[in-house]
Design a protein around this motif. Sequence first.
Motif, PDB file in Angstrom:
ATOM      1  N   GLN A   1       0.818  -1.211   0.000  1.00 46.20           N
ATOM      2  CA  GLN A   1       0.000   0.000   0.000  1.00 46.20           C
ATOM      3  C   GLN A   1       0.855   1.265   0.000  1.00 46.20           C
ATOM      4  O   GLN A   1       0.565   2.228  -0.715  1.00 46.20           O
ATOM      5  N   LEU A   2       1.913   1.252   0.806  1.00 41.66           N
ATOM      6  CA  LEU A   2       2.779   2.427   0.886  1.00 41.66           C
ATOM      7  C   LEU A   2       3.513   2.667  -0.431  1.00 41.66           C
ATOM      8  O   LEU A   2       3.665   3.817  -0.875  1.00 41.66           O
ATOM      9  N   ALA A   3       3.976   1.590  -1.061  1.00 39.79           N
ATOM     10  CA  ALA A   3       4.699   1.737  -2.324  1.00 39.79           C
ATOM     11  C   ALA A   3       3.781   2.269  -3.431  1.00 39.79           C
ATOM     12  O   ALA A   3       4.184   3.108  -4.243  1.00 39.79           O
ATOM     13  N   LYS A   4       2.545   1.775  -3.470  1.00 36.67           N
ATOM     14  CA  LYS A   4       1.593   2.300  -4.460  1.00 36.67           C
ATOM     15  C   LYS A   4       1.295   3.768  -4.187  1.00 36.67           C
ATOM     16  O   LYS A   4       1.252   4.590  -5.105  1.00 36.67           O
ATOM     17  N   TRP A   5       1.081   4.090  -2.930  1.00 37.37           N
ATOM     18  CA  TRP A   5       0.834   5.491  -2.546  1.00 37.37           C
ATOM     19  C   TRP A   5       2.024   6.365  -2.916  1.00 37.37           C
ATOM     20  O   TRP A   5       1.859   7.528  -3.310  1.00 37.37           O
ATOM     21  N   GLY A   6       3.237   5.793  -2.814  1.00 39.65           N
ATOM     22  CA  GLY A   6       4.449   6.534  -3.130  1.00 39.65           C
ATOM     23  C   GLY A   6       4.724   6.666  -4.624  1.00 39.65           C
ATOM     24  O   GLY A   6       5.726   7.270  -5.003  1.00 39.65           O
ATOM     25  N   GLY A   7       3.876   6.093  -5.468  1.00 43.12           N
ATOM     26  CA  GLY A   7       4.016   6.283  -6.893  1.00 43.12           C
ATOM     27  C   GLY A   7       4.811   5.225  -7.626  1.00 43.12           C
ATOM     28  O   GLY A   7       5.233   5.443  -8.772  1.00 43.12           O
ATOM     29  N   ALA A   8       5.028   4.052  -7.004  1.00 41.34           N
ATOM     30  CA  ALA A   8       5.810   2.999  -7.639  1.00 41.34           C
ATOM     31  C   ALA A   8       4.913   1.978  -8.330  1.00 41.34           C
ATOM     32  O   ALA A   8       3.736   1.821  -7.994  1.00 41.34           O
ATOM     33  N   LYS A   9       5.489   1.271  -9.294  1.00 44.45           N
ATOM     34  CA  LYS A   9       4.887   0.041  -9.794  1.00 44.45           C
ATOM     35  C   LYS A   9       5.284  -1.058  -8.828  1.00 44.45           C
ATOM     36  O   LYS A   9       6.462  -1.185  -8.464  1.00 44.45           O
ATOM     37  N   VAL A  10       4.315  -1.878  -8.393  1.00 47.60           N
ATOM     38  CA  VAL A  10       4.581  -2.876  -7.360  1.00 47.60           C
ATOM     39  C   VAL A  10       4.389  -4.276  -7.918  1.00 47.60           C
ATOM     40  O   VAL A  10       3.305  -4.634  -8.395  1.00 47.60           O
ATOM     41  N   ILE A  11       5.464  -5.052  -7.870  1.00 50.33           N
ATOM     42  CA  ILE A  11       5.416  -6.483  -8.177  1.00 50.33           C
ATOM     43  C   ILE A  11       5.634  -7.213  -6.862  1.00 50.33           C
ATOM     44  O   ILE A  11       6.625  -6.951  -6.159  1.00 50.33           O
TER      45      ILE A  11
ATOM     46  N   GLY B   1      -3.428  -3.665  -3.672  1.00 53.84           N
ATOM     47  CA  GLY B   1      -3.098  -2.739  -4.752  1.00 53.84           C
ATOM     48  C   GLY B   1      -1.901  -3.116  -5.593  1.00 53.84           C
ATOM     49  O   GLY B   1      -1.481  -2.326  -6.454  1.00 53.84           O
ATOM     50  N   ALA B   2      -1.325  -4.304  -5.386  1.00 57.18           N
ATOM     51  CA  ALA B   2      -0.165  -4.702  -6.190  1.00 57.18           C
ATOM     52  C   ALA B   2      -0.520  -4.736  -7.675  1.00 57.18           C
ATOM     53  O   ALA B   2      -1.596  -5.196  -8.055  1.00 57.18           O
ATOM     54  N   ASP B   3       0.389  -4.267  -8.503  1.00 58.83           N
ATOM     55  CA  ASP B   3       0.165  -4.285  -9.955  1.00 58.83           C
ATOM     56  C   ASP B   3       0.297  -5.694 -10.517  1.00 58.83           C
ATOM     57  O   ASP B   3      -0.457  -6.076 -11.424  1.00 58.83           O
ATOM     58  N   VAL B   4       1.249  -6.449  -9.984  1.00 56.89           N
ATOM     59  CA  VAL B   4       1.493  -7.820 -10.437  1.00 56.89           C
ATOM     60  C   VAL B   4       1.737  -8.682  -9.210  1.00 56.89           C
ATOM     61  O   VAL B   4       2.498  -8.304  -8.318  1.00 56.89           O
ATOM     62  N   VAL B   5       1.082  -9.852  -9.179  1.00 57.87           N
ATOM     63  CA  VAL B   5       1.283 -10.802  -8.086  1.00 57.87           C
ATOM     64  C   VAL B   5       1.759 -12.119  -8.689  1.00 57.87           C
ATOM     65  O   VAL B   5       1.089 -12.692  -9.556  1.00 57.87           O
ATOM     66  N   LEU B   6       2.904 -12.616  -8.223  1.00 58.71           N
ATOM     67  CA  LEU B   6       3.489 -13.848  -8.749  1.00 58.71           C
ATOM     68  C   LEU B   6       3.652 -14.879  -7.638  1.00 58.71           C
ATOM     69  O   LEU B   6       3.825 -14.520  -6.467  1.00 58.71           O
ATOM     70  N   ASP B   7       3.617 -16.129  -8.014  1.00 56.95           N
ATOM     71  CA  ASP B   7       3.753 -17.225  -7.057  1.00 56.95           C
ATOM     72  C   ASP B   7       5.231 -17.406  -6.715  1.00 56.95           C
ATOM     73  O   ASP B   7       6.054 -17.691  -7.597  1.00 56.95           O
ATOM     74  N   TYR B   8       5.560 -17.253  -5.431  1.00 55.88           N
ATOM     75  CA  TYR B   8       6.976 -17.337  -5.060  1.00 55.88           C
ATOM     76  C   TYR B   8       7.540 -18.748  -5.194  1.00 55.88           C
ATOM     77  O   TYR B   8       8.754 -18.953  -5.114  1.00 55.88           O
ATOM     78  N   LYS B   9       6.690 -19.740  -5.427  1.00 50.38           N
ATOM     79  CA  LYS B   9       7.178 -21.108  -5.604  1.00 50.38           C
ATOM     80  C   LYS B   9       7.526 -21.423  -7.055  1.00 50.38           C
ATOM     81  O   LYS B   9       8.003 -22.523  -7.359  1.00 50.38           O
TER      82      LYS B   9
ATOM     83  N   LEU C   1      10.853 -17.772 -11.277  1.00 50.61           N
ATOM     84  CA  LEU C   1      10.350 -16.533 -10.673  1.00 50.61           C
ATOM     85  C   LEU C   1      11.110 -15.308 -11.171  1.00 50.61           C
ATOM     86  O   LEU C   1      10.502 -14.283 -11.491  1.00 50.61           O
ATOM     87  N   ALA C   2      12.423 -15.397 -11.256  1.00 52.34           N
ATOM     88  CA  ALA C   2      13.203 -14.239 -11.712  1.00 52.34           C
ATOM     89  C   ALA C   2      12.783 -13.822 -13.124  1.00 52.34           C
ATOM     90  O   ALA C   2      12.601 -12.628 -13.407  1.00 52.34           O
ATOM     91  N   ASP C   3      12.608 -14.794 -13.994  1.00 49.97           N
ATOM     92  CA  ASP C   3      12.188 -14.480 -15.363  1.00 49.97           C
ATOM     93  C   ASP C   3      10.798 -13.855 -15.380  1.00 49.97           C
ATOM     94  O   ASP C   3      10.537 -12.915 -16.148  1.00 49.97           O
ATOM     95  N   GLN C   4       9.907 -14.347 -14.535  1.00 49.57           N
ATOM     96  CA  GLN C   4       8.550 -13.798 -14.475  1.00 49.57           C
ATOM     97  C   GLN C   4       8.562 -12.353 -13.975  1.00 49.57           C
ATOM     98  O   GLN C   4       7.803 -11.512 -14.477  1.00 49.57           O
ATOM     99  N   ILE C   5       9.407 -12.074 -12.983  1.00 51.12           N
ATOM    100  CA  ILE C   5       9.491 -10.700 -12.470  1.00 51.12           C
ATOM    101  C   ILE C   5       9.988  -9.754 -13.560  1.00 51.12           C
ATOM    102  O   ILE C   5       9.430  -8.669 -13.773  1.00 51.12           O
ATOM    103  N   LEU C   6      11.042 -10.156 -14.253  1.00 50.73           N
ATOM    104  CA  LEU C   6      11.584  -9.294 -15.314  1.00 50.73           C
ATOM    105  C   LEU C   6      10.577  -9.114 -16.450  1.00 50.73           C
ATOM    106  O   LEU C   6      10.437  -8.008 -16.992  1.00 50.73           O
ATOM    107  N   ALA C   7       9.858 -10.168 -16.795  1.00 57.12           N
ATOM    108  CA  ALA C   7       8.841 -10.054 -17.845  1.00 57.12           C
ATOM    109  C   ALA C   7       7.740  -9.087 -17.427  1.00 57.12           C
ATOM    110  O   ALA C   7       7.250  -8.294 -18.239  1.00 57.12           O
ATOM    111  N   ALA C   8       7.371  -9.127 -16.137  1.00 54.88           N
ATOM    112  CA  ALA C   8       6.338  -8.218 -15.634  1.00 54.88           C
ATOM    113  C   ALA C   8       6.813  -6.781 -15.609  1.00 54.88           C
ATOM    114  O   ALA C   8       5.992  -5.843 -15.552  1.00 54.88           O
TER     115      ALA C   8
END
Length: 330
Positions: free
Chosen positions: A166-176, A191-199, A203-210
């Motif tokens: 919530q704080l990061a979104k309020w602060g103007g960031a894109k949140v993954i 309010g997260a822009d992207v939510v990924l499964d940590y399992k 995961l690293a490739d998914q974060i970069l793609a997002a």
Amino acid sequence: MRMISYENFGKASDVLHLSDQDLPAPKRGEVCVELAYSGVNPSDVKARAGSRPGVTKPPFPQIVPHSDGAGVISAVGPGVDTARIGERVWIWNGQWQRAFGTAASHIVLPDEQAVALPDSVSLETGAILGIPGLTAAHTVFGGGEITGQTVVIHGGAGTVGYLAIQLAKWGGAKVITTAHGAGMARCASAGADVVLDYKADDLADQILAANEGDLVTRIIEVEFGQNIATDTAIIAPNGTIAAYGSALNMTPSLPFYPLLFKAVTIDIVLIYLLRKAERIRAIDKLHSALADGALDCPVQKVFGLKDAALAHEAVEAGGRTGAVLINVAG
């Protein structure tokens, strides 16, 4: 004053006891707060259980646990403005390196550790702002403003992670953010822009793609040891990993060479030891977000003081979707 205390490490139901004790008068520079709520955090239950490495006995003969709480100033010591009497406040570091914390009807502590609570903020929320709130605010804003940046928040369904989203979104960031199972919907609701499964194995490739293939400048990390390989892969040059936990791997092995050639800052966050300027900044961010209606601090359950052991057990059980509080008048 009525209080919960323990003299020995052990199970909550075995060592936590309700008793009465004379209320000490505040000394110079101190205030007495008549508490309404005490916040129970994982650090409190770990300290009571004696699970901290190298600690074999309690540091004081008698301990009233908990560092977080909220209430009203009922008395002040010499050197403190008497206008503070009657002020609604929230507490930080209530039991840090002190014997008596917030699991009581009253607490006496230094004036600066009782922060004026904005009129629009409930005492229940005030009891969450100490450890979870300040940790979230500092990990998000400890390196400065984040407008236009991408912030990765691991474990976004946890108490700190949920506030950090919530704080990061309020602060103007894109949140993954990362989570698993039902926690993924919880992160989305924050309010997260992207939510990924940590399992996920990739995961690293998914974060970069997002993030459209771009490396990220700031990572907020709840499991530093477990995630260091992923974090190393996704962090940008001169980026920061703000780590406040590593419970699953307390002795991580670091890929130093890749981290070195990205000049990565690893910020190990222990909220009890924030410098004064850092703490003031985090407090200001929390209050501003609350004033803007951008920060929700959910409560899972409120226990009475006599049921403090049940409150500890609720925190130990994990899987919470909100804070555990104690109504110290109950």
